[in-house]
Design a protein around this motif. Structure first.
Motif, PDB file in Angstrom:
ATOM      1  N   GLN A  57     -39.779  21.555  23.790  1.00 38.13           N
ATOM      2  CA  GLN A  57     -41.082  21.009  24.165  1.00 38.13           C
ATOM      3  C   GLN A  57     -40.979  19.888  25.197  1.00 38.13           C
ATOM      4  O   GLN A  57     -41.994  19.417  25.691  1.00 38.13           O
ATOM      5  N   GLU A  75     -36.098  19.308  15.137  1.00 43.29           N
ATOM      6  CA  GLU A  75     -37.549  19.163  14.976  1.00 43.29           C
ATOM      7  C   GLU A  75     -37.898  17.700  14.789  1.00 43.29           C
ATOM      8  O   GLU A  75     -37.338  17.009  13.945  1.00 43.29           O
ATOM      9  N   VAL A  76     -38.834  17.235  15.617  1.00 41.71           N
ATOM     10  CA  VAL A  76     -39.316  15.860  15.540  1.00 41.71           C
ATOM     11  C   VAL A  76     -40.831  15.921  15.523  1.00 41.71           C
ATOM     12  O   VAL A  76     -41.450  16.388  16.480  1.00 41.71           O
ATOM     13  N   GLY A  77     -41.432  15.482  14.449  1.00 42.65           N
ATOM     14  CA  GLY A  77     -42.888  15.460  14.348  1.00 42.65           C
ATOM     15  C   GLY A  77     -43.508  16.841  14.434  1.00 42.65           C
ATOM     16  O   GLY A  77     -44.581  16.994  15.007  1.00 42.65           O
ATOM     17  N   GLY A  78     -42.827  17.853  13.941  1.00 40.92           N
ATOM     18  CA  GLY A  78     -43.361  19.203  13.959  1.00 40.92           C
ATOM     19  C   GLY A  78     -43.153  19.940  15.266  1.00 40.92           C
ATOM     20  O   GLY A  78     -43.590  21.074  15.412  1.00 40.92           O
ATOM     21  N   GLN A  79     -42.500  19.328  16.238  1.00 40.81           N
ATOM     22  CA  GLN A  79     -42.231  19.981  17.509  1.00 40.81           C
ATOM     23  C   GLN A  79     -40.735  20.216  17.660  1.00 40.81           C
ATOM     24  O   GLN A  79     -39.923  19.431  17.163  1.00 40.81           O
ATOM     25  N   GLU A 132     -33.736  15.409  22.558  1.00 39.64           N
ATOM     26  CA  GLU A 132     -34.107  14.718  21.319  1.00 39.64           C
ATOM     27  C   GLU A 132     -33.674  13.267  21.344  1.00 39.64           C
ATOM     28  O   GLU A 132     -34.377  12.395  20.845  1.00 39.64           O
TER      29      GLU A 132
END
Length: 99
Positions: free
Chosen positions: A74, A87-91, A98
């Motif tokens: 993303q 995955e960080v915060g659902g993304q 990252e």
């Protein structure tokens, strides 16, 4: 008598004025002359177009769909293998983005 050490010496003032006059007397090129010089090719003739090939071939690219073990980052929007997924915060981000 007190000396002003911030004041320029007379010989320095004269040389500055002389160099300023020398710069003013030099004729600087105008924008049109620079463009004309750039338009002249290596042969010295102006107005000739440098040839570029006109390609009539068609570019063919095979598009491979995203695999089930791949994801799109993303941040950098590159398709990465799932082993790079964080995955960080659902993304989903790759390990490079990252951090």
């Amino acid at each position: 008598m007190a000396a002003d050490f911030d004041e320029l010496r007379s010989d320095v003032k004269e040389s500055q004025n002389e160099s300023l006059e020398a710069v003013k007397s030099v004729s600087a090129p105008d924008a049109r002359s620079v463009v004309r010089e750039l338009d002249v090719d290596d042969s010295g003739e102006a107005g000739e177009l440098r040839g570029g090939e006109i390609l009539t071939d068609e570019l063919t690219v095979q598009v491979v769909p995203q695999g089930e073990d791949e994801f799109v980052c993303q941040s950098c929007f590159l398709v990465r293998h799932r082993s790079q997924k964080v995955e960080v915060g659902g993304q989903a981000f790759c390990r490079d983005c990252e951090g």
